[in-house]
Design a protein around this motif. Structure first.
Motif, PDB file in Angstrom:
ATOM      1  N   ARG A  21       0.825  -1.210   0.000  1.00 51.74           N
ATOM      2  CA  ARG A  21       0.000   0.000   0.000  1.00 51.74           C
ATOM      3  C   ARG A  21       0.859   1.260   0.000  1.00 51.74           C
ATOM      4  N   ASP A  22       1.879   1.275   0.852  1.00 52.93           N
ATOM      5  CA  ASP A  22       2.752   2.444   0.945  1.00 52.93           C
ATOM      6  C   ASP A  22       3.487   2.691  -0.374  1.00 52.93           C
ATOM      7  N   GLU A  23       3.944   1.629  -1.008  1.00 53.80           N
ATOM      8  CA  GLU A  23       4.615   1.767  -2.303  1.00 53.80           C
ATOM      9  C   GLU A  23       3.654   2.296  -3.366  1.00 53.80           C
ATOM     10  N   ALA A  24       2.425   1.814  -3.336  1.00 61.93           N
ATOM     11  CA  ALA A  24       1.437   2.234  -4.340  1.00 61.93           C
ATOM     12  C   ALA A  24       1.140   3.729  -4.235  1.00 61.93           C
ATOM     13  N   PHE A  25       1.114   4.263  -3.017  1.00 60.75           N
ATOM     14  CA  PHE A  25       0.750   5.659  -2.807  1.00 60.75           C
ATOM     15  C   PHE A  25       1.953   6.573  -2.595  1.00 60.75           C
ATOM     16  N   ALA A  26       3.144   6.059  -2.803  1.00 60.53           N
ATOM     17  CA  ALA A  26       4.373   6.808  -2.510  1.00 60.53           C
ATOM     18  C   ALA A  26       4.480   8.129  -3.264  1.00 60.53           C
ATOM     19  N   ASP A  27       3.932   8.215  -4.467  1.00 59.95           N
ATOM     20  CA  ASP A  27       4.066   9.434  -5.271  1.00 59.95           C
ATOM     21  C   ASP A  27       2.999  10.484  -4.978  1.00 59.95           C
ATOM     22  N   LEU A  28       2.089  10.179  -4.058  1.00 62.36           N
ATOM     23  CA  LEU A  28       1.041  11.136  -3.692  1.00 62.36           C
ATOM     24  C   LEU A  28       1.377  11.752  -2.345  1.00 62.36           C
ATOM     25  N   ASN A  29       1.272  13.079  -2.266  1.00 60.37           N
ATOM     26  CA  ASN A  29       1.489  13.716  -0.967  1.00 60.37           C
ATOM     27  C   ASN A  29       0.229  13.549  -0.107  1.00 60.37           C
ATOM     28  N   ALA A  30       0.313  13.978   1.136  1.00 59.57           N
ATOM     29  CA  ALA A  30      -0.784  13.782   2.086  1.00 59.57           C
ATOM     30  C   ALA A  30      -2.081  14.432   1.601  1.00 59.57           C
ATOM     31  N   ASP A  31      -2.000  15.620   1.034  1.00 60.60           N
ATOM     32  CA  ASP A  31      -3.194  16.304   0.544  1.00 60.60           C
ATOM     33  C   ASP A  31      -3.834  15.546  -0.618  1.00 60.60           C
ATOM     34  N   GLN A  32      -3.025  15.026  -1.514  1.00 63.24           N
ATOM     35  CA  GLN A  32      -3.546  14.255  -2.648  1.00 63.24           C
ATOM     36  C   GLN A  32      -4.215  12.975  -2.166  1.00 63.24           C
ATOM     37  N   ARG A  33      -3.606  12.328  -1.207  1.00 62.13           N
ATOM     38  CA  ARG A  33      -4.191  11.088  -0.659  1.00 62.13           C
ATOM     39  C   ARG A  33      -5.544  11.378  -0.019  1.00 62.13           C
ATOM     40  N   LEU A  34      -5.597  12.456   0.751  1.00 61.72           N
ATOM     41  CA  LEU A  34      -6.838  12.811   1.433  1.00 61.72           C
ATOM     42  C   LEU A  34      -7.926  13.194   0.426  1.00 61.72           C
ATOM     43  N   ALA A  35      -7.566  13.936  -0.599  1.00 65.62           N
ATOM     44  CA  ALA A  35      -8.544  14.327  -1.630  1.00 65.62           C
ATOM     45  C   ALA A  35      -9.067  13.095  -2.361  1.00 65.62           C
ATOM     46  N   CYS A  36      -8.182  12.183  -2.672  1.00 63.13           N
ATOM     47  CA  CYS A  36      -8.574  10.945  -3.345  1.00 63.13           C
ATOM     48  C   CYS A  36      -9.517  10.139  -2.445  1.00 63.13           C
ATOM     49  N   LEU A  37      -9.163  10.012  -1.183  1.00 63.23           N
ATOM     50  CA  LEU A  37      -9.996   9.284  -0.220  1.00 63.23           C
ATOM     51  C   LEU A  37     -11.391   9.884  -0.137  1.00 63.23           C
ATOM     52  N   ARG A  38     -11.457  11.188   0.006  1.00 61.73           N
ATOM     53  CA  ARG A  38     -12.760  11.854   0.138  1.00 61.73           C
ATOM     54  C   ARG A  38     -13.610  11.682  -1.122  1.00 61.73           C
ATOM     55  N   ALA A  39     -12.997  11.804  -2.277  1.00 61.06           N
ATOM     56  CA  ALA A  39     -13.744  11.642  -3.529  1.00 61.06           C
ATOM     57  C   ALA A  39     -14.281  10.219  -3.653  1.00 61.06           C
ATOM     58  N   LEU A  40     -13.463   9.234  -3.348  1.00 58.91           N
ATOM     59  CA  LEU A  40     -13.915   7.842  -3.460  1.00 58.91           C
ATOM     60  C   LEU A  40     -14.971   7.510  -2.408  1.00 58.91           C
ATOM     61  N   GLN A  41     -14.866   8.101  -1.227  1.00 56.85           N
ATOM     62  CA  GLN A  41     -15.902   7.905  -0.209  1.00 56.85           C
ATOM     63  C   GLN A  41     -17.238   8.463  -0.678  1.00 56.85           C
ATOM     64  N   GLN A  42     -17.216   9.593  -1.363  1.00 56.83           N
ATOM     65  CA  GLN A  42     -18.452  10.177  -1.891  1.00 56.83           C
ATOM     66  C   GLN A  42     -19.082   9.262  -2.932  1.00 56.83           C
ATOM     67  N   VAL A  43     -18.261   8.703  -3.800  1.00 58.01           N
ATOM     68  CA  VAL A  43     -18.772   7.782  -4.818  1.00 58.01           C
ATOM     69  C   VAL A  43     -19.377   6.558  -4.135  1.00 58.01           C
ATOM     70  N   ARG A  44     -18.643   5.994  -3.169  1.00 59.62           N
ATOM     71  CA  ARG A  44     -19.150   4.833  -2.433  1.00 59.62           C
ATOM     72  C   ARG A  44     -20.476   5.145  -1.751  1.00 59.62           C
ATOM     73  N   ASP A  45     -20.551   6.285  -1.069  1.00 57.54           N
ATOM     74  CA  ASP A  45     -21.772   6.653  -0.355  1.00 57.54           C
ATOM     75  C   ASP A  45     -22.944   6.834  -1.319  1.00 57.54           C
ATOM     76  N   ARG A  46     -22.675   7.394  -2.481  1.00 57.06           N
ATOM     77  CA  ARG A  46     -23.719   7.578  -3.499  1.00 57.06           C
ATOM     78  C   ARG A  46     -24.246   6.216  -3.973  1.00 57.06           C
ATOM     79  N   LEU A  47     -23.354   5.274  -4.169  1.00 55.58           N
ATOM     80  CA  LEU A  47     -23.762   3.949  -4.637  1.00 55.58           C
ATOM     81  C   LEU A  47     -24.510   3.161  -3.564  1.00 55.58           C
ATOM     82  N   ARG A  48     -24.189   3.433  -2.315  1.00 57.72           N
ATOM     83  CA  ARG A  48     -24.901   2.778  -1.209  1.00 57.72           C
ATOM     84  C   ARG A  48     -26.351   3.251  -1.129  1.00 57.72           C
ATOM     85  N   GLY A  49     -26.570   4.476  -1.620  1.00 60.53           N
ATOM     86  CA  GLY A  49     -27.922   5.017  -1.632  1.00 60.53           C
ATOM     87  C   GLY A  49     -28.269   5.705  -0.396  1.00 60.53           C
TER      88      GLY A  49
END
Length: 159
Positions: free
Chosen positions: A131-159
């Motif tokens: 996991r750490d190797e996969a995300f090594a090129d993303l800084n903390a802000d990018q990781r957090l933005a990615c997480l939040r965006a994917l959580q929104q997609v997940r929540d939308r699909l959950r209904g």
């Protein structure tokens, strides 16, 4: 971007493959999921573990409580008969126990054994390293933005 002519060579153009950002994201999420599992497989291969073995152990560990066979099958995205055979193998290795639920003899909880917990202590650092190797090129802000965006997609699909 996606090739709008994908599938034409097979005679089956894909009407969902519209070259949109959404299409690219959907394909990327599927590919990343597959690639992460494959990377973990390679890391755990020296331990003699296959994806079929380590995934249910980690799902049960992360659940923090026993799961029923139905819940575990759903989380692994496999059919019940496939899960039964898998659980048989894990039980033979003494990594899980199937415990009856009071009041319903048809349903069983799947519980990790002490030897599975010991194995998980070996597995987790290896999974974290992938996991750490996969995300090594993303800084903390990018990781957090990615997480939040994917959580929104997940929540939308959950209904």
């Amino acid at each position: 971007m996606t090739d709008l002519n994908a599938g034409v060579a097979t005679g089956c153009p894909d009407p969902l493959n519209d070259g949109s950002v959404e299409e690219e994201l959907a394909v990327l999420m599927r590919d990343l999921n597959r690639m992460m599992r494959a990377a973990v497989d390679r890391r755990l291969e020296p331990l003699g573990l296959s994806q079929a073995q380590w995934r249910p152990l980690l799902v049960l560990h992360r659940a923090g409580q026993p799961l029923t066979q139905i819940e575990l099958a759903r989380q692994l995205d496999i059919e019940a008969p496939t899960l039964v055979r898998l659980l048989d193998r894990l039980e033979r290795k003494q990594w899980i126990e199937r415990r009856p639920i009071a009041g319903d003899r048809r349903i069983r909880h799947i519980v990790l054994t002490a030897s599975a917990c010991e194995l998980i202590r070996t597995i987790l650092p290896l999974v974290r390293a992938v996991r750490d190797e996969a995300f090594a090129d993303l800084n903390a802000d990018q990781r957090l933005a990615c997480l939040r965006a994917l959580q929104q997609v997940r929540d939308r699909l959950r209904g």
